[in-house]
Write a protein that holds these residues in place. Sequence first.
Motif, PDB file in Angstrom:
ATOM      1  N   GLU A  14       0.832  -1.213   0.000  1.00 30.17           N
ATOM      2  CA  GLU A  14       0.000   0.000   0.000  1.00 30.17           C
ATOM      3  C   GLU A  14       0.863   1.258   0.000  1.00 30.17           C
ATOM      4  O   GLU A  14       0.557   2.239  -0.693  1.00 30.17           O
ATOM      5  CB  GLU A  14      -0.930  -0.010   1.223  1.00 30.17           C
ATOM      6  N   GLU A  15       1.950   1.245   0.766  1.00 34.25           N
ATOM      7  CA  GLU A  15       2.834   2.416   0.819  1.00 34.25           C
ATOM      8  C   GLU A  15       3.557   2.611  -0.513  1.00 34.25           C
ATOM      9  O   GLU A  15       3.755   3.756  -0.963  1.00 34.25           O
ATOM     10  CB  GLU A  15       3.841   2.248   1.954  1.00 34.25           C
ATOM     11  N   LEU A  17       2.417   1.748  -3.489  1.00 31.04           N
ATOM     12  CA  LEU A  17       1.417   2.277  -4.424  1.00 31.04           C
ATOM     13  C   LEU A  17       1.142   3.754  -4.164  1.00 31.04           C
ATOM     14  O   LEU A  17       0.947   4.539  -5.101  1.00 31.04           O
ATOM     15  CB  LEU A  17       0.121   1.468  -4.307  1.00 31.04           C
ATOM     16  N   ALA A  18       1.145   4.146  -2.893  1.00 31.43           N
ATOM     17  CA  ALA A  18       0.873   5.534  -2.545  1.00 31.43           C
ATOM     18  C   ALA A  18       1.975   6.473  -3.017  1.00 31.43           C
ATOM     19  O   ALA A  18       1.751   7.680  -3.183  1.00 31.43           O
ATOM     20  CB  ALA A  18       0.688   5.670  -1.029  1.00 31.43           C
ATOM     21  N   GLN A  19       3.201   5.942  -3.245  1.00 30.05           N
ATOM     22  CA  GLN A  19       4.312   6.783  -3.688  1.00 30.05           C
ATOM     23  C   GLN A  19       4.343   6.975  -5.197  1.00 30.05           C
ATOM     24  O   GLN A  19       5.041   7.861  -5.702  1.00 30.05           O
ATOM     25  CB  GLN A  19       5.645   6.179  -3.224  1.00 30.05           C
ATOM     26  N   PRO A  21       2.141   8.269  -7.315  1.00 37.73           N
ATOM     27  CA  PRO A  21       1.812   9.638  -7.742  1.00 37.73           C
ATOM     28  C   PRO A  21       2.946  10.628  -7.539  1.00 37.73           C
ATOM     29  O   PRO A  21       3.083  11.597  -8.295  1.00 37.73           O
ATOM     30  CB  PRO A  21       0.598   9.984  -6.868  1.00 37.73           C
ATOM     31  N   THR A  22       3.786  10.376  -6.507  1.00 33.25           N
ATOM     32  CA  THR A  22       4.935  11.260  -6.287  1.00 33.25           C
ATOM     33  C   THR A  22       5.907  11.181  -7.456  1.00 33.25           C
ATOM     34  O   THR A  22       6.431  12.197  -7.927  1.00 33.25           O
ATOM     35  CB  THR A  22       5.663  10.884  -4.981  1.00 33.25           C
ATOM     36  N   ARG A 178      10.931  11.753   5.195  1.00 36.81           N
ATOM     37  CA  ARG A 178       9.826  12.222   4.355  1.00 36.81           C
ATOM     38  C   ARG A 178      10.328  13.052   3.171  1.00 36.81           C
ATOM     39  O   ARG A 178       9.588  13.800   2.559  1.00 36.81           O
ATOM     40  CB  ARG A 178       8.844  13.070   5.172  1.00 36.81           C
TER      41      ARG A 178
END
Length: 244
Positions: A14-15, A17-19, A21-22, A178
């Motif tokens: 999940e993490e 996949l969340a990156q 878009p970055t 981050r």
Amino acid sequence: MATDIPEHQRMSDEEVLAQIPTFLAAGHETTSTGTTWALYALSENPQVQKKLREELTTISTDNPTMDELNSLPYLDAVVREVLRLYPPVPFSQRLTVKEDVIPLSAPVTDRNGKVHEYLEVPKGQFVFLPILSVNRDKKLWGEDSLKFRPERWESPPEAASAIPGVWGNMLTFIGGPRACIGYRFSLVEMKALLFTLVRAFEFELGVPAEEIGVSSWIVQRPFLRSNPEAGGQLPLKVKPVRRM
């Protein structure tokens, strides 16, 4: 996926996949904006543009490898100076998840006369990160901090080494766990764009410099003061380079 990383430091699916878009943002919005400001700076400083073009033409191919791009010191200095002076994202924010304190480099006295050596930050507080201000601070970069001067990277000021950025002694890509996950990709992409454009074309401003304004919202873009309703614009005069 690496076998030598402790389990608690691994990213979940999940993490990861969340990156994604970055990476898309680094490969499009911020990189294109940074390249736009690079062309603005080079148009404003034709001697820098000429020096950069001379270095770029030492590479015999039109399709350099990443290693060849990274071997060009003046290209690297130009990119660093662009991203210092014109960071595509001028500020960021963080939300505290617990109470904490922010140590100060020097004590400050508030309006009530109380001296503070740190700031208390409650849980749930937004903390503003002034990327642009830090990147242009005269106390860190010298009296010419507002001037576009790639040569400063031949010997960066010692004060700037204290900036906790992940790259280039600046806050453009933030720092710590981050920090921007796509910054390496963004840098090499920007170098590749400038390599192709500056080798092939000469650039100069199509309007007086004072006509160019800066619109800052998430990313900072140039616009025409005489026509702000048109959105982001940077009129340039472009002509092909004549090679002997």
